[in-house]
Scaffold this motif. Structure first.
Motif, PDB file in Angstrom:
ATOM      1  N   GLU A   1       0.826  -1.210   0.000  1.00 32.12           N
ATOM      2  CA  GLU A   1       0.000   0.000   0.000  1.00 32.12           C
ATOM      3  C   GLU A   1       0.861   1.262   0.000  1.00 32.12           C
ATOM      4  O   GLU A   1       0.430   2.318  -0.440  1.00 32.12           O
ATOM      5  CB  GLU A   1      -0.981   0.016   1.169  1.00 32.12           C
TER       6      GLU A   1
ATOM      7  N   MET B   1      -5.939  -1.591   8.201  1.00 25.52           N
ATOM      8  CA  MET B   1      -5.707  -0.465   7.295  1.00 25.52           C
ATOM      9  C   MET B   1      -7.049   0.184   7.021  1.00 25.52           C
ATOM     10  O   MET B   1      -7.995  -0.492   6.626  1.00 25.52           O
ATOM     11  CB  MET B   1      -5.123  -0.929   5.967  1.00 25.52           C
TER      12      MET B   1
ATOM     13  N   HIS C   1      -2.563   3.263   9.611  1.00 27.75           N
ATOM     14  CA  HIS C   1      -1.966   1.933   9.732  1.00 27.75           C
ATOM     15  C   HIS C   1      -2.207   1.524  11.182  1.00 27.75           C
ATOM     16  O   HIS C   1      -1.864   2.272  12.103  1.00 27.75           O
ATOM     17  CB  HIS C   1      -0.466   1.981   9.452  1.00 27.75           C
TER      18      HIS C   1
END
Length: 141
Positions: free
Chosen positions: A35, A65, A79
């Motif tokens: 990501e 996430m 995160h």
């Protein structure tokens, strides 16, 4: 023939007892999360305030996430570590914790839906999530 089979079986059984244990190698550093290479991932942020009511979406239906709307009209990528699975994040309608709805890395955040119990996780990093990013000319749409 029987004697040979018995000796072979005994040697095979004994070999695991005297086998040398593999030397423990140092754990390699974690690979960069995929990501992070997304062009919409912006710079790291020190602090965000989450907009009310909560507007959140998961990132590729992955656990830990989430992309949230911020009170300044932007979006942030959180995160998380802990048990914030994609189902809890997807159906959450409130995010609580922090200081007056504002969060920093290291803060705990609880996502809940329908006023019921929720999932509490730690924010490990916060990044700006860009509304529009340059298109990658090599990416096939």
């Amino acid at each position: 023939m029987k004697k040979t089979v018995i000796i072979a079986a005994a040697l095979a059984a004994a070999s695991s007892v005297y086998a040398k244990k593999p030397e423990s190698a140092e754990t390699p550093p974690p690979a960069e999360s995929y990501e992070m290479s997304n062009q919409r991932m912006g710079e790291a942020l020190d602090r965000i305030c989450i907009a009310a009511p909560l507007a959140a979406e998961t990132y590729d239906s992955k656990d830990n996430m989430v992309i949230v709307a911020t009170d300044d009209g932007g979006q942030a990528f959180l995160h998380l570590s802990g048990e914030c699975n994609s189902m809890a994040l997807m159906f959450a309608d409130t995010a609580s914790g922090g200081e007056n709805g504002c969060f920093e890395a290291g803060d705990e955040i609880t996502f809940s839906s329908g006023g019921g119990t929720g999932k509490t996780c730690e924010i490990t990093a916060i990044h700006n999530w860009l509304e529009e990013a340059e298109e990658d000319p090599f990416y096939e749409y």
